[in-house]
Motif scaffolding. Structure first.
Motif, PDB file in Angstrom:
ATOM      1  N   ILE A  69       0.842  -1.210   0.000  1.00 24.89           N
ATOM      2  CA  ILE A  69       0.000   0.000   0.000  1.00 24.89           C
ATOM      3  C   ILE A  69       0.869   1.249   0.000  1.00 24.89           C
ATOM      4  O   ILE A  69       0.639   2.190  -0.764  1.00 24.89           O
ATOM      5  N   GLY A  70       1.873   1.270   0.866  1.00 23.64           N
ATOM      6  CA  GLY A  70       2.765   2.431   0.928  1.00 23.64           C
ATOM      7  C   GLY A  70       3.538   2.646  -0.353  1.00 23.64           C
ATOM      8  O   GLY A  70       3.687   3.784  -0.819  1.00 23.64           O
ATOM      9  N   ALA A  71       4.033   1.551  -0.951  1.00 26.38           N
ATOM     10  CA  ALA A  71       4.783   1.677  -2.204  1.00 26.38           C
ATOM     11  C   ALA A  71       3.900   2.197  -3.333  1.00 26.38           C
ATOM     12  O   ALA A  71       4.323   3.047  -4.134  1.00 26.38           O
ATOM     13  N   SER A  72       2.674   1.697  -3.398  1.00 31.48           N
ATOM     14  CA  SER A  72       1.761   2.158  -4.450  1.00 31.48           C
ATOM     15  C   SER A  72       1.402   3.623  -4.265  1.00 31.48           C
ATOM     16  O   SER A  72       1.308   4.382  -5.243  1.00 31.48           O
ATOM     17  N   CYS A  73       1.210   4.038  -3.013  1.00 30.97           N
ATOM     18  CA  CYS A  73       0.883   5.436  -2.757  1.00 30.97           C
ATOM     19  C   CYS A  73       2.063   6.354  -3.104  1.00 30.97           C
ATOM     20  O   CYS A  73       1.878   7.413  -3.703  1.00 30.97           O
ATOM     21  N   MET A  74       3.259   5.937  -2.731  1.00 26.40           N
ATOM     22  CA  MET A  74       4.440   6.753  -3.056  1.00 26.40           C
ATOM     23  C   MET A  74       4.654   6.830  -4.562  1.00 26.40           C
ATOM     24  O   MET A  74       5.051   7.874  -5.095  1.00 26.40           O
ATOM     25  N   ASP A  75       4.367   5.740  -5.270  1.00 27.32           N
ATOM     26  CA  ASP A  75       4.484   5.745  -6.724  1.00 27.32           C
ATOM     27  C   ASP A  75       3.468   6.702  -7.341  1.00 27.32           C
ATOM     28  O   ASP A  75       3.791   7.461  -8.264  1.00 27.32           O
ATOM     29  N   ALA A  76       2.245   6.686  -6.815  1.00 21.67           N
ATOM     30  CA  ALA A  76       1.214   7.586  -7.333  1.00 21.67           C
ATOM     31  C   ALA A  76       1.561   9.045  -7.044  1.00 21.67           C
ATOM     32  O   ALA A  76       1.351   9.923  -7.889  1.00 21.67           O
ATOM     33  N   ALA A  78       4.586  10.232  -6.686  1.00 18.61           N
ATOM     34  CA  ALA A  78       5.723  10.587  -7.542  1.00 18.61           C
ATOM     35  C   ALA A  78       5.259  10.922  -8.958  1.00 18.61           C
ATOM     36  O   ALA A  78       5.843  11.777  -9.617  1.00 18.61           O
ATOM     37  N   ARG A  79       4.215  10.247  -9.425  1.00 19.69           N
ATOM     38  CA  ARG A  79       3.716  10.526 -10.769  1.00 19.69           C
ATOM     39  C   ARG A  79       2.901  11.823 -10.825  1.00 19.69           C
ATOM     40  O   ARG A  79       2.970  12.558 -11.800  1.00 19.69           O
ATOM     41  N   GLN A  80       2.103  12.075  -9.765  1.00 21.33           N
ATOM     42  CA  GLN A  80       1.299  13.293  -9.709  1.00 21.33           C
ATOM     43  C   GLN A  80       1.436  13.915  -8.321  1.00 21.33           C
ATOM     44  O   GLN A  80       0.647  13.619  -7.421  1.00 21.33           O
ATOM     45  N   PRO A  81       2.435  14.765  -8.122  1.00 18.94           N
ATOM     46  CA  PRO A  81       2.668  15.341  -6.793  1.00 18.94           C
ATOM     47  C   PRO A  81       1.492  16.167  -6.261  1.00 18.94           C
ATOM     48  O   PRO A  81       1.292  16.243  -5.052  1.00 18.94           O
ATOM     49  N   GLU A  82       0.709  16.758  -7.141  1.00 18.17           N
ATOM     50  CA  GLU A  82      -0.415  17.576  -6.675  1.00 18.17           C
ATOM     51  C   GLU A  82      -1.534  16.716  -6.066  1.00 18.17           C
ATOM     52  O   GLU A  82      -2.391  17.222  -5.341  1.00 18.17           O
ATOM     53  N   ALA A  83      -1.540  15.417  -6.314  1.00 16.47           N
ATOM     54  CA  ALA A  83      -2.579  14.529  -5.772  1.00 16.47           C
ATOM     55  C   ALA A  83      -2.167  13.909  -4.439  1.00 16.47           C
ATOM     56  O   ALA A  83      -2.883  13.074  -3.901  1.00 16.47           O
ATOM     57  N   GLY A  84      -1.015  14.324  -3.896  1.00 20.42           N
ATOM     58  CA  GLY A  84      -0.500  13.726  -2.659  1.00 20.42           C
ATOM     59  C   GLY A  84      -1.431  13.885  -1.471  1.00 20.42           C
ATOM     60  O   GLY A  84      -1.623  12.952  -0.690  1.00 20.42           O
ATOM     61  N   SER A  85      -2.029  15.055  -1.334  1.00 19.14           N
ATOM     62  CA  SER A  85      -2.906  15.276  -0.177  1.00 19.14           C
ATOM     63  C   SER A  85      -4.199  14.465  -0.287  1.00 19.14           C
ATOM     64  O   SER A  85      -4.757  14.048   0.723  1.00 19.14           O
ATOM     65  N   SER A  86      -4.666  14.215  -1.492  1.00 14.17           N
ATOM     66  CA  SER A  86      -5.897  13.448  -1.648  1.00 14.17           C
ATOM     67  C   SER A  86      -5.651  11.940  -1.565  1.00 14.17           C
ATOM     68  O   SER A  86      -6.588  11.172  -1.371  1.00 14.17           O
ATOM     69  N   LEU A  87      -4.403  11.504  -1.704  1.00 16.99           N
ATOM     70  CA  LEU A  87      -4.087  10.078  -1.619  1.00 16.99           C
ATOM     71  C   LEU A  87      -3.764   9.625  -0.200  1.00 16.99           C
ATOM     72  O   LEU A  87      -3.803   8.430   0.090  1.00 16.99           O
ATOM     73  N   PHE A  88      -3.444  10.560   0.677  1.00 19.19           N
ATOM     74  CA  PHE A  88      -2.980  10.181   2.011  1.00 19.19           C
ATOM     75  C   PHE A  88      -4.076   9.512   2.836  1.00 19.19           C
ATOM     76  O   PHE A  88      -3.845   8.470   3.456  1.00 19.19           O
ATOM     77  N   ALA A  89      -5.267  10.082   2.850  1.00 20.17           N
ATOM     78  CA  ALA A  89      -6.350   9.534   3.680  1.00 20.17           C
ATOM     79  C   ALA A  89      -6.763   8.128   3.238  1.00 20.17           C
ATOM     80  O   ALA A  89      -6.882   7.232   4.079  1.00 20.17           O
ATOM     81  N   PRO A  90      -6.969   7.864   1.938  1.00 17.62           N
ATOM     82  CA  PRO A  90      -7.306   6.487   1.547  1.00 17.62           C
ATOM     83  C   PRO A  90      -6.182   5.494   1.846  1.00 17.62           C
ATOM     84  O   PRO A  90      -6.446   4.344   2.182  1.00 17.62           O
TER      85      PRO A  90
END
Length: 116
Positions: A69-76, A78-90
């Motif tokens: 889960i952590g690796a997939s989130c970090m990969d996402a 890295a691909r779209q840094p502006e989506a980092g805040s919206s990916l953290f909660a899920p």
């Protein structure tokens, strides 16, 4: 990884058959001094081994799941840094669910060990 899982599952199946083995009949009641020095039953040992292996596999599975889960989130991120805040909660919710499942499996193994 799959080979290790298959081998350990096979070992558990082979050793688990000792749980259902018939015990030798008692001809005479044992003295209380002999009961204190009695060796543990084989079925209890196999149950302990199974509970320990189950708890270990649950902990390893939960660790691998959280790592994925952590690796997939970090990969996402890295691909779209502006989506980092919206990916953290899920990501945190999914990691908590995996951790809860791992803890539940460990508790089930410990309950199975205690209740025999």
């Amino acid at each position: 990884m799959m080979r290790v899982l298959l081998i350990s599952s096979g070992i558990c199946l082979v050793l688990g058959s000792a749980l259902y083995a018939q015990e030798a009949p008692q001809t005479a009641p044992a003295a209380t001094a002999e009961k204190a020095d009695a060796k543990p039953n084989t079925a209890e040992g196999v149950a302990f081994l199974g509970a320990c292996l189950g708890a270990a596999l649950a902990a390893v599975g939960a660790g691998l799941g959280i790592g994925k889960i952590g690796a997939s989130c970090m990969d996402a991120i890295a691909r779209q840094p502006e989506a980092g805040s919206s990916l953290f909660a899920p990501m945190v919710v999914a990691a908590a669910m995996v951790e809860g499942l791992g803890l539940f499996a460990i508790v089930v193994c410990l309950i199975a060990l205690v209740t025999k």
